[in-house]
Design an enzyme around this catalytic site. Structure first.
Site, short mmCIF file in Angstrom:
data_model
loop_
_atom_site.label_atom_id
_atom_site.label_comp_id
_atom_site.label_asym_id
_atom_site.label_seq_id
_atom_site.Cartn_x
_atom_site.Cartn_y
_atom_site.Cartn_z
N ASN A 141 6.88 9.00 6.29
CA ASN A 141 5.65 9.73 6.05
C ASN A 141 5.96 11.17 5.62
O ASN A 141 5.77 12.12 6.38
CB ASN A 141 4.79 9.70 7.32
N GLY A 172 1.39 11.80 9.92
CA GLY A 172 2.46 12.71 9.55
C GLY A 172 2.10 13.53 8.34
O GLY A 172 0.92 13.67 7.98
N HIS A 190 2.57 13.06 5.11
CA HIS A 190 1.92 12.34 4.02
C HIS A 190 0.44 12.13 4.32
O HIS A 190 -0.41 12.20 3.42
CB HIS A 190 2.62 10.99 3.80
N CYS A 191 0.12 11.89 5.57
CA CYS A 191 -1.26 11.60 5.97
C CYS A 191 -2.19 12.79 5.76
O CYS A 191 -3.39 12.60 5.55
CB CYS A 191 -1.32 11.20 7.44
N ILE A 192 -1.68 14.01 5.83
CA ILE A 192 -2.54 15.19 5.77
C ILE A 192 -2.53 15.85 4.40
O ILE A 192 -3.07 16.95 4.23
CB ILE A 192 -2.17 16.21 6.87
#
Length: 490
Positions: free
Chosen positions: A427, A475, A477-479
């Site tokens: 991520n 993580g 990548h998620c934000i």
């Protein structure tokens, strides 16, 4: 006159339709028998949205019914008195059928036509696909036609979702605010700010901030970050934000999938569901809306027609209970310009996202995938990870290439605070000329960094501590969500 009745009892002259149409189909008795189900419909069988009737001087001269069949619509009935066709009743009813089909969210309208009517449907834009057995006349086959309703969809227009390593115009983020997700919001603010500043060293960053939180964000972010006041519920830009698209001529667009907070795990989520449209307006690019409930973290693309996703996520009943797997596949292909979707098992027991692919495996180049390894001692998820690895190693991409799978560790020795803690090195964020990856302060950090340096030669790898992001279940990548630069594909 074209009218849409709430039920058929309002039309006592409906029988006139069959009497005046006698002989039109070439087999009188069979035609009358075929009309019988229409004539015996009860008021509760249909609603105004199911049926339209053409009436002239008190006599019914045409009737059309559209039914839903998965993600397609079917022209269940279209009866028009022969003398009314030239007057436009047939065309009017057919156009209504097309509009009704679009309202159902259908990709196409399927038609089993009488042989004599097939030229009419073709003139209206339907395409002959084959034939189908007649229910009314055993041994007889009827022309099968399809009228596509998705000619204005991204893939048809030549758009595709570019790979994350292609040039970016900027990165989008959302400032955290949902207290039930973040046990210590002040610490989470600091981690978000660190990620934003690390990315800003490579490319511009826009931070969407709820107007109530603007002063807080200004205290934590320097002038390199552009702040945009937008009503939001929380901070997962990968999932609530749009999936940006790119055309071969450099034009850009974006897909706005339906967002329901990962199957209704949090409420409210209406502001986050509206965020993709807001971001696309701010970016000044065309918006393509999809009825599919999906999140960007559930998709990884190679930019050459292939996507990775998981069976535990989008087909989940908490997102798309009325969609078949092949329908979800087709929608992803049409909206993201794909030729192939590779379905991995995923992780049905993952608490937050039901197994987003960006915590399991991601493309790192054409035909190359970074995936979490199953070989670490003491890994409780080894069996789940092995199933995903097996699926990857058995797959081919859209160009027929077997996938080269590079295995990544997880930060198993990290101090996982709570069940949701994200310890995935997969991520990470690909920036222009750089990689921004998580640092957990454990031995696996260096191992993961070396793998990313080898996977992305020529890019500077920067590590950022994100424990107070990971505690929320995601993580780096998620934000984040990349917006591609307007370029032609090399």
């Amino acid at each position: 006159m074209l009218i849409r009745p709430p039920h058929l009892d309002e039309f006592p002259h409906l029988s006139t339709l069959c009497l005046r149409s006698k002989g039109y189909w070439g087999y009188d008795e069979v035609f009358l028998e075929a009309c019988r189900p229409v004539l015996t419909l009860r008021p509760e069988d249909l609603t105004s949205s199911d049926i339209a009737v053409a009436e002239d001087s008190g006599s019914v001269i045409g009737l059309v019914q559209v039914t839903r069949d998965g993600r397609d619509a079917e022209l269940a009935k279209l009866f028009v008195a022969p003398e009314a066709i030239g007057g436009g009743a047939g065309k009017a009813l057919y156009l209504w059928a097309l509009e009704r089909s679009k309202a159902l969210g259908a990709r196409s309208l399927r038609i089993e036509a009488d042989p004599g009517a097939a030229p009419f449907y073709q003139h209206m834009g339907a395409v002959l696909e084959g034939s189908a057995p007649s229910e009314a006349v055993p041994g007889r086959h009827l022309p099968l036609l399809r009228h596509r309703l998705d000619r204005d969809r991204p893939k048809t227009q030549g758009f595709r979702m570019p790979a994350e390593w292609e040039p970016h115009l900027r990165c989008w983020m959302m400032w955290p605010r949902r207290e039930e997700v973040w046990p210590d919001l002040e610490k989470t603010y600091l981690d978000y700010a660190r990620v934003a500043h690390a990315i800003a060293a490579f490319e511009p960053v826009v931070m969407a901030v709820h107007p109530e939180d603007m002063e807080i964000a200004k205290r934590h972010l320097d002038s390199s970050i552009t702040l945009l006041a937008v009503p939001i519920d929380d901070s997962w830009a990968r999932d609530a934000g749009p999936c940006f698209l790119l055309h071969g001529d450099g034009r850009r667009a974006g897909v706005d999938f339906n967002f329901n907070a990962w199957g209704g795990k949090y409420a409210p989520f209406d502001s986050d569901n509206a965020f993709a449209a807001a971001a696309l307006r701010e970016a000044g690019v065309e918006r393509f809306a999809s009825k599919l409930t999906a999140e960007g973290g559930g998709i990884s693309v190679d930019g050459e027609g292939t996507a990775l996703t998981t069976l535990s996520c989008f087909p989940n009943a908490n997102r798309n209970p009325d969609w078949r797997l092949e329908e979800i596949t087709s929608e992803l292909e049409e909206m993201l310009g794909l030729d192939k979707v590779i379905w991995l098992p995923g992780d049905a027991d993952e608490l937050e996202t039901d197994g987003h692919v960006d915590g399991i495996a991601v493309f790192c180049g054409p035909g190359r995938v970074l995936a979490e390894t199953a070989s670490q001692a003491g890994d409780d998820l080894a069996e789940v990870k092995q199933a995903n690895l097996d699926a990857l190693k058995a797959a081919q991409d859209a160009k027929g290439r077997p996938l080269e799978v590079l295995e990544m560790p997880a930060a198993l020795s990290a101090d996982c605070r709570g069940e949701r803690f994200c310890n995935s090195y997969v991520n990470f964020y690909i920036a222009n000329g750089g990689i921004v990856m998580p640092r957990y302060g454990v031995a696996e950090d260096d191992w993961a960094r070396e793998i990313l340096e080898d996977a992305f030669p020529g890019r500077e790898v920067v590590m950022v501590a994100i424990d107070d992001v990971a505690v929320g279940g995601g993580g780096i990548h998620c934000i984040t969500q990349q917006e591609p630069a307007p370029h032609s594909k090399v």
